[in-house]
Write a protein that holds these residues in place. Structure first.
Motif, PDB file in Angstrom:
ATOM      1  N   THR A 193      -2.908  -3.354  -5.851  1.00 29.33           N
ATOM      2  CA  THR A 193      -1.896  -2.617  -6.606  1.00 29.33           C
ATOM      3  C   THR A 193      -2.412  -2.048  -7.917  1.00 29.33           C
ATOM      4  O   THR A 193      -1.712  -1.265  -8.555  1.00 29.33           O
ATOM      5  N   LEU A 247       0.806  -1.220   0.000  1.00 29.48           N
ATOM      6  CA  LEU A 247       0.000   0.000   0.000  1.00 29.48           C
ATOM      7  C   LEU A 247       0.841   1.273   0.000  1.00 29.48           C
ATOM      8  O   LEU A 247       0.295   2.364   0.027  1.00 29.48           O
ATOM      9  N   VAL A 248       2.154   1.132  -0.049  1.00 28.29           N
ATOM     10  CA  VAL A 248       3.001   2.315  -0.142  1.00 28.29           C
ATOM     11  C   VAL A 248       3.342   2.545  -1.610  1.00 28.29           C
ATOM     12  O   VAL A 248       3.841   1.649  -2.286  1.00 28.29           O
ATOM     13  N   GLU A 249       3.023   3.738  -2.078  1.00 26.85           N
ATOM     14  CA  GLU A 249       3.309   4.080  -3.477  1.00 26.85           C
ATOM     15  C   GLU A 249       4.711   4.665  -3.563  1.00 26.85           C
ATOM     16  O   GLU A 249       5.035   5.606  -2.829  1.00 26.85           O
ATOM     17  N   PRO A 250       5.551   4.145  -4.454  1.00 28.57           N
ATOM     18  CA  PRO A 250       6.863   4.771  -4.589  1.00 28.57           C
ATOM     19  C   PRO A 250       6.745   6.203  -5.115  1.00 28.57           C
ATOM     20  O   PRO A 250       5.841   6.505  -5.904  1.00 28.57           O
ATOM     21  N   VAL A 251       7.638   7.097  -4.641  1.00 23.00           N
ATOM     22  CA  VAL A 251       7.637   8.474  -5.143  1.00 23.00           C
ATOM     23  C   VAL A 251       7.942   8.477  -6.640  1.00 23.00           C
ATOM     24  O   VAL A 251       7.361   9.225  -7.411  1.00 23.00           O
ATOM     25  N   GLU A 252       8.884   7.632  -7.045  1.00 19.06           N
ATOM     26  CA  GLU A 252       9.212   7.510  -8.477  1.00 19.06           C
ATOM     27  C   GLU A 252       8.838   6.105  -8.938  1.00 19.06           C
ATOM     28  O   GLU A 252       9.679   5.214  -8.968  1.00 19.06           O
ATOM     29  N   ARG A 294      -4.587   4.206 -13.373  1.00 19.90           N
ATOM     30  CA  ARG A 294      -4.649   5.652 -13.623  1.00 19.90           C
ATOM     31  C   ARG A 294      -3.558   6.061 -14.619  1.00 19.90           C
ATOM     32  O   ARG A 294      -3.801   6.839 -15.544  1.00 19.90           O
ATOM     33  N   SER A 311      -4.976   0.007  -8.834  1.00 18.26           N
ATOM     34  CA  SER A 311      -5.575   1.326  -9.029  1.00 18.26           C
ATOM     35  C   SER A 311      -4.570   2.377  -9.538  1.00 18.26           C
ATOM     36  O   SER A 311      -4.817   3.037 -10.551  1.00 18.26           O
ATOM     37  N   PRO A 312      -3.407   2.552  -8.888  1.00 18.81           N
ATOM     38  CA  PRO A 312      -2.465   3.569  -9.387  1.00 18.81           C
ATOM     39  C   PRO A 312      -1.977   3.272 -10.814  1.00 18.81           C
ATOM     40  O   PRO A 312      -1.860   4.181 -11.637  1.00 18.81           O
TER      41      PRO A 312
END
Lengths: 336, 64
Positions: A239, A109-114, A245, A241-242
């Motif tokens: 994983t 559930l943590v999205e990488p910044v890059e 998008r 959904s992001p």
């Protein structure tokens, strides 16, 4: 495109990719089933993955010219078991064991910044041909979206079963056939000038994409692997959904139609809900009822991540080298 | 009157989960309908698909 435009006929058998798939295909054609020893076979390779994929397809839509009854032919099932054992042994070897499901979910559930991966490439740089290659390969799963996971329903009980069916119901359009995810996917294929016939791109699809689907079928069809199936389901729902998008934004950048991007647009919103439901109404009650399944839930999550990374690596490396990520090129897009 | 009250789950870390098909009134006076069995409504105001959650509330990590 309407629902009646999508052909329902079973697809033809694919071309063999080596001795194992040749043996399975000969067996399915009724020419005798003699699987050679698996000693040197790459468990993630084209030959074994296609052989296993074909065995599993008998449980979904079958193949033209193969009798429906072959689904339960003990000879096919015995061969399938050999292939499954090799694939499962490789995954058990390559995936570190764990039993802390909560920690595993937190990490997902943590999205990488890059962020990296195919969805980032397609969002920022990919061309329409690369989108078509991506969608053609993913069609092996998405034209039967949610079907492999539906096999687990009777293996669950109580709140976890009700929760999983809530998510599956949404995947199947919540009672509206035109909102079924497999139908939205077929519409996207048509918008990209791809053929939405079931199984049409099997020959073109390389092993990394097949392996993601065979893993779902493996876990769905074995009650002993129900924990891994729920883990696989959770990994995808948490994983997607992001990434969805980013794919919508890539299609918009390329000026593709809303018909093309609707499938991924739906998944941005749907999977934001599904993430919550899978954690709260599937995993929590499942692990409360069957705590011994924790290790297999973690295995399912990590194995799907491993296979997703292999698929991502294959796509990005092929495109970086300026070549097709498919085994056989797509027909060119017709002029519009 | 519905037979049972509508159930709303306040997740705390993310969206509100509302049961049943819902019609949502927006600040501009417009309405949107969600036919899902459960709808996730954004509370962090970071979503790019208001009023629905798009997982933008998630924590972010630097590359390792």
């Amino acid at each position: 495109m309407t629902l009646t435009d999508v052909p329902v006929a079973a697809p033809p058998l694919p071309q063999a990719r080596g001795p194992l798939s040749a043996a399975v295909l000969a067996g399915l054609r009724g020419e005798g089933f003699a699987l050679p020893p698996l000693t040197d076979a790459d468990p993630y390779g084209d030959d074994l993955q296609l052989a296993l994929y074909c065995c599993y397809e008998l449980h979904y839509r079958g193949f033209a010219g193969v009798a429906d009854e072959r689904e339960w032919d003990p000879v096919v099932l015995t061969g399938r078991r050999e292939l499954e054992r090799a694939f499962l042994a490789a995954l058990r070897r390559d995936v570190p064991a764990g039993h802390d499901v909560a920690a595993e979910l937190d990490a997902l559930l943590v999205e990488p910044v890059e962020p990296a991966g195919p969805s980032v490439h397609l969002q920022r740089h990919g061309d329409v041909e690369q989108f078509r290659e991506y969608v053609a390969q993913r069609s092996l799963y998405h034209l039967k979206e949610a079907d492999p996971q539906a096999f687990v329903i009777p293996r669950l009980s109580g709140p976890a079963k009700a929760g999983l069916v809530t998510v599956e119901h949404d995947e199947y359009g919540a009672g509206r056939a035109e909102r079924m995810h497999e139908h939205l996917f077929a519409r996207m294929m048509v918008a990209l000038d791809l053929d939405p016939a079931y199984g049409r791109y099997l020959d073109a699809t390389p092993a990394p994409a097949l392996a993601e689907v065979t893993f779902m079928s493996l876990c769905g069809l074995h009650r002993a692997l129900r924990g891994a199936l729920v883990g696989q389901f959770a990994a995808v729902e948490l994983t997607s959904s992001p990434g969805s998008r980013r794919l919508v934004e890539g299609m918009q950048r390329l000026g593709l139609s809303a018909d093309a991007s609707e499938f991924y647009a739906e998944h941005v919103e749907a999977d934001a809900v599904h993430e919550q439901l899978v954690r709260r109404r599937v995993l929590a009650p499942l692990l409360a009822a069957e705590p011994a399944l924790a290790a297999d839930v973690v295995f399912g999550i990590r194995a799907s991540e491993l296979l997703a990374e292999r698929f991502a690596g294959h796509l990005l490396e092929s495109w970086r080298q300026g070549r097709s990520a498919l085994r056989t090129p797509l027909h060119p897009r017709s002029a519009r | 009157m519905p037979a049972e009250p509508t159930r709303v789950l306040v997740t705390g870390e993310g969206p509100l989960l509302v049961s049943g098909p819902v019609e949502i009134e927006l600040p501009d006076g417009g309405t949107v309908v969600s036919e899902r069995a459960v709808t996730a409504l954004c509370t962090c105001r970071r979503t790019r698909r208001p009023p629905f959650c798009d997982t933008s509330h998630r924590r972010r990590s630097k590359p390792q």
